[in-house]
Design an enzyme around this catalytic site. Structure first.
Site, PDB file in Angstrom:
ATOM      1  CD  GLU A 127      -2.904  -1.283   2.259  1.00  0.00           C
ATOM      2  OE1 GLU A 127      -3.408  -2.241   2.490  1.00  0.00           O
ATOM      3  OE2 GLU A 127      -3.127  -0.077   2.808  1.00  0.00           O
ATOM      4  CB  CYS A 182       3.173   7.394   3.684  1.00  0.00           C
ATOM      5  SG  CYS A 182       3.591   5.933   4.746  1.00  0.00           S
ATOM      6  CB  CYS A 203       7.463  -5.636   8.739  1.00  0.00           C
ATOM      7  SG  CYS A 203       8.820  -5.118   9.597  1.00  0.00           S
ATOM      8  CB  CYS A 261       6.323  -4.104  16.126  1.00  0.00           C
ATOM      9  SG  CYS A 261       7.935  -3.574  15.666  1.00  0.00           S
ATOM     10  CB  CYS A 302       2.839  -2.774  13.669  1.00  0.00           C
ATOM     11  SG  CYS A 302       3.220  -2.360  11.476  1.00  0.00           S
ATOM     12  N   GLY A 318       6.834  -2.418   6.002  1.00  0.00           N
ATOM     13  CA  GLY A 318       8.027  -2.694   5.789  1.00  0.00           C
ATOM     14  C   GLY A 318       9.210  -1.879   6.455  1.00  0.00           C
ATOM     15  CD  GLU A 319      13.412  -1.071   9.670  1.00  0.00           C
ATOM     16  OE1 GLU A 319      12.265  -0.556  10.359  1.00  0.00           O
ATOM     17  OE2 GLU A 319      14.017  -0.444   9.495  1.00  0.00           O
ATOM     18  CB  SER A 337      10.142   5.545   9.547  1.00  0.00           C
ATOM     19  OG  SER A 337       9.776   5.237  10.841  1.00  0.00           O
ATOM     20  CB  SER A 385       9.686   3.339  15.074  1.00  0.00           C
ATOM     21  OG  SER A 385       9.096   3.837  13.926  1.00  0.00           O
ATOM     22  CG  LEU A 386      12.694   5.678  21.255  1.00  0.00           C
ATOM     23  CD1 LEU A 386      14.002   5.266  20.691  1.00  0.00           C
ATOM     24  CD2 LEU A 386      13.082   6.870  21.913  1.00  0.00           C
ATOM     25  CB  CYS A 417       2.234   5.977   7.828  1.00  0.00           C
ATOM     26  SG  CYS A 417       2.067   7.150   6.397  1.00  0.00           S
TER      27      CYS A 417
HETATM   28  N1  SAH Z   1       9.422   0.049   9.891  1.00  0.00           N
HETATM   29  C1  SAH Z   1       9.518   1.239  10.104  1.00  0.00           C
HETATM   30  C2  SAH Z   1       8.629   2.208   9.035  1.00  0.00           C
HETATM   31  C3  SAH Z   1       7.155   1.624   8.794  1.00  0.00           C
HETATM   32  S1  SAH Z   1       6.061   1.766  10.304  1.00  0.00           S
HETATM   33  C4  SAH Z   1       9.265   1.794  11.471  1.00  0.00           C
HETATM   34  O1  SAH Z   1       8.931   0.980  12.312  1.00  0.00           O
HETATM   35  O2  SAH Z   1       9.689   2.766  11.849  1.00  0.00           O
HETATM   36  C5  SAH Z   1       5.999   3.654  10.514  1.00  0.00           C
HETATM   37  C6  SAH Z   1       5.322   4.200  11.853  1.00  0.00           C
HETATM   38  O3  SAH Z   1       4.177   3.838  11.839  1.00  0.00           O
HETATM   39  C7  SAH Z   1       6.530   3.744  12.702  1.00  0.00           C
HETATM   40  O4  SAH Z   1       6.973   4.788  13.534  1.00  0.00           O
HETATM   41  C8  SAH Z   1       5.578   2.532  13.404  1.00  0.00           C
HETATM   42  O5  SAH Z   1       5.765   2.284  14.710  1.00  0.00           O
HETATM   43  C9  SAH Z   1       4.191   3.411  13.529  1.00  0.00           C
HETATM   44  N2  SAH Z   1       3.154   2.311  13.696  1.00  0.00           N
HETATM   45  C10 SAH Z   1       2.852   1.131  13.472  1.00  0.00           C
HETATM   46  N3  SAH Z   1       1.715   0.438  13.787  1.00  0.00           N
HETATM   47  C11 SAH Z   1       1.082   1.760  14.290  1.00  0.00           C
HETATM   48  C12 SAH Z   1      -0.099   1.770  14.816  1.00  0.00           C
HETATM   49  N4  SAH Z   1      -1.009   0.592  14.900  1.00  0.00           N
HETATM   50  N5  SAH Z   1      -0.546   2.925  15.343  1.00  0.00           N
HETATM   51  C13 SAH Z   1       0.169   4.000  15.037  1.00  0.00           C
HETATM   52  N6  SAH Z   1       1.520   4.027  14.444  1.00  0.00           N
HETATM   53  C14 SAH Z   1       1.701   2.854  14.171  1.00  0.00           C
HETATM   54 FE1  SF4 Z   2       8.024  -3.489  10.974  1.00  0.00          FE
HETATM   55 FE2  SF4 Z   2       7.718  -0.922  11.534  1.00  0.00          FE
HETATM   56 FE3  SF4 Z   2       5.639  -2.289  11.767  1.00  0.00          FE
HETATM   57 FE4  SF4 Z   2       7.729  -2.740  13.605  1.00  0.00          FE
HETATM   58  S1  SF4 Z   2       6.251  -1.041  13.035  1.00  0.00           S
HETATM   59  S2  SF4 Z   2       6.424  -4.478  12.449  1.00  0.00           S
HETATM   60  S3  SF4 Z   2       9.276  -2.329  11.987  1.00  0.00           S
HETATM   61  S4  SF4 Z   2       6.644  -2.047   9.948  1.00  0.00           S
END
Ligand code: SAH
Ligand code: SF4
Length: 347
Positions: free
Chosen positions: A87, A100, A107, A111, A114, A157-158, A187, A210-211, A331
């Site tokens: 997407e 985005c 991925c 996490c 996500c 994806g990462e 990111s 993404s902390l 995103c």
């Molecule tokens: N993998 C990378 C980039 C894609 S995720 C990363 O993790 O940074 C993009 C952002 O969306 C990240 O900051 C991720 O932690 C956040 N994200 C993932 N799932 C989410 C959710 N359910 N609600 C809000 N943000 C979310």
């Molecule tokens: Fe992958 Fe980013 Fe989602 Fe974590 S938050 S599963 S690194 S896409």
């Protein structure tokens, strides 16, 4: 078979071997400046147009396009040639637009909060599959008189697990589509070798980490890759990037009710922000609901209070709007329609 935005200029020249030399420039400009369909490049002889359209297929087949109620957010679901789905989200602002993009189908980082992480890993995207997401979004934005100025790698994806292709795509966005490196953001969940590699790359792109947690015990649960790359190493890698790039790193923080929105979280986060030189900026977003994770996002009033606590502690923080929640277009939760195969980890 490479797709039209996979090939380099040299590879295009090889495909055009036997044609007049200026055809290479003509086709390249058609792809990157006009962003036209190959069979619409009427400056080319018809037979050549048809051969190119056949030899250089498009990477993305549109499955659905969803538009948010206010019309400001457009989500594209694409099918790739092997059936994988990814997407792209286009966010329209009054005078510009941000795209985005996805860097992988699925991925592997797992996490639990996500949607992409819940679906698991399918494969890396190619350079062409990444670049074409931007080109197609630019075409769509032009239809409503907007110009795409910013690209964020915050889709599925990462990016730092697919660093080489992501970087080649960044170079195309910069060199050929004319986007400023300062308007491109990568990111990462905190892949330390990827951040260190980025420090050796020549373009000053923005780095977002993404902390979501500011101590290792909580982050190990929320972001499993933290067990491999703990916070101290992530912070060191960010400082290595800042030492060579005149940029600021931002910390992404999805606020999860009762999990990472407590006063102690704000205190720990404010300390980590100041360990970066210059200090990190925090982007707060309430967690979006996903099918595989039951804890809800922090309510709006507590989100604002958390921001105010950070600011009182001397940190920079902004609350981000949750765009297109009703079309699942935020995103990072772009896996609508993907089967949920992993058991979510709970914070
Ligand atoms: N993998 C990378 C980039 C894609 S995720 C990363 O993790 O940074 C993009 C952002 O969306 C990240 O900051 C991720 O932690 C956040 N994200 C993932 N799932 C989410 C959710 N359910 N609600 C809000 N943000 C979310
Ligand atoms: Fe992958 Fe980013 Fe989602 Fe974590 S938050 S599963 S690194 S896409």
């Amino acid at each position: 078979m490479p797709t039209r935005y996979d090939v380099s200029r040299d590879e295009l020249a090889a495909i055009l071997d036997g044609e007049a030399r200026f055809r290479v420039d003509q086709v390249w400009r058609g792809l990157y400046e006009q962003r036209a369909e190959l069979d619409e490049l009427t400056a080319l002889p018809k037979a050549l147009r048809q051969r190119l359209a056949h030899d250089l297929p498009s990477a993305l087949t549109l499955v659905t396009e969803q538009v948010s109620d206010d019309g400001d957010t457009v989500k594209f679901l694409w099918a790739l040639d092997d059936g994988a789905r990814v997407e792209t989200v286009l966010m329209l602002y009054p005078d510009r637009a941000t795209v985005c993009v996805s860097s992988q189908a699925g991925c592997a980082m797992g996490c639990g909060f996500c949607a992409t992480g819940q679906a698991g890993f399918e494969r890396h995207l190619t350079i062409g599959e990444i670049v074409e997401q931007v080109v197609r979004s630019m075409q769509r934005a032009e239809r409503v008189d907007r110009r795409v100025s910013n690209v964020v790698f915050m889709g599925m994806g990462e990016p730092m697990a697919n660093e080489d292709r992501v970087w080649s795509a960044v170079e195309r966005l910069h060199d050929d589509l004319g986007l400023s490196a300062r308007h491109i953001t990568i990111s990462t969940v905190g892949i330390v070798p990827g951040i260190r590699k980025l420090a050796t790359r020549p373009l000053p792109v923005n780095l977002a980490v993404s902390l979501h947690a500011a101590n290792d015990a909580l982050r190990d649960q929320l972001v499993p890759i933290n067990r491999r790359y703990p916070l101290a190493e992530v912070i060191d890698a960010c400082n290595a990037y800042l030492a060579v790039r005149n940029r600021r790193v931002s910390f992404e923080w999805a606020l999860i009710d009762g999990v990472n929105d407590r006063a102690s979280d704000a205190r720990e986060l404010s300390v980590l922000c100041k360990r970066l030189r210059p200090a990190a900026h925090v982007n707060l977003i309430p967690l979006n609901p996903t099918p595989g994770y039951s804890t809800r996002g922090t309510p709006a009033a507590r989100v604002r209070a958390f921001r105010d606590e950070l600011i009182a502690l001397g940190a920079n923080a902004t609350v981000r709007r949750n765009r297109g929640t009703e079309i699942d277009a935020a995103c990072g939760q772009l896996a609508a329609g993907h089967p949920v195969t992993l058991t979510p980890k709970r914070g």
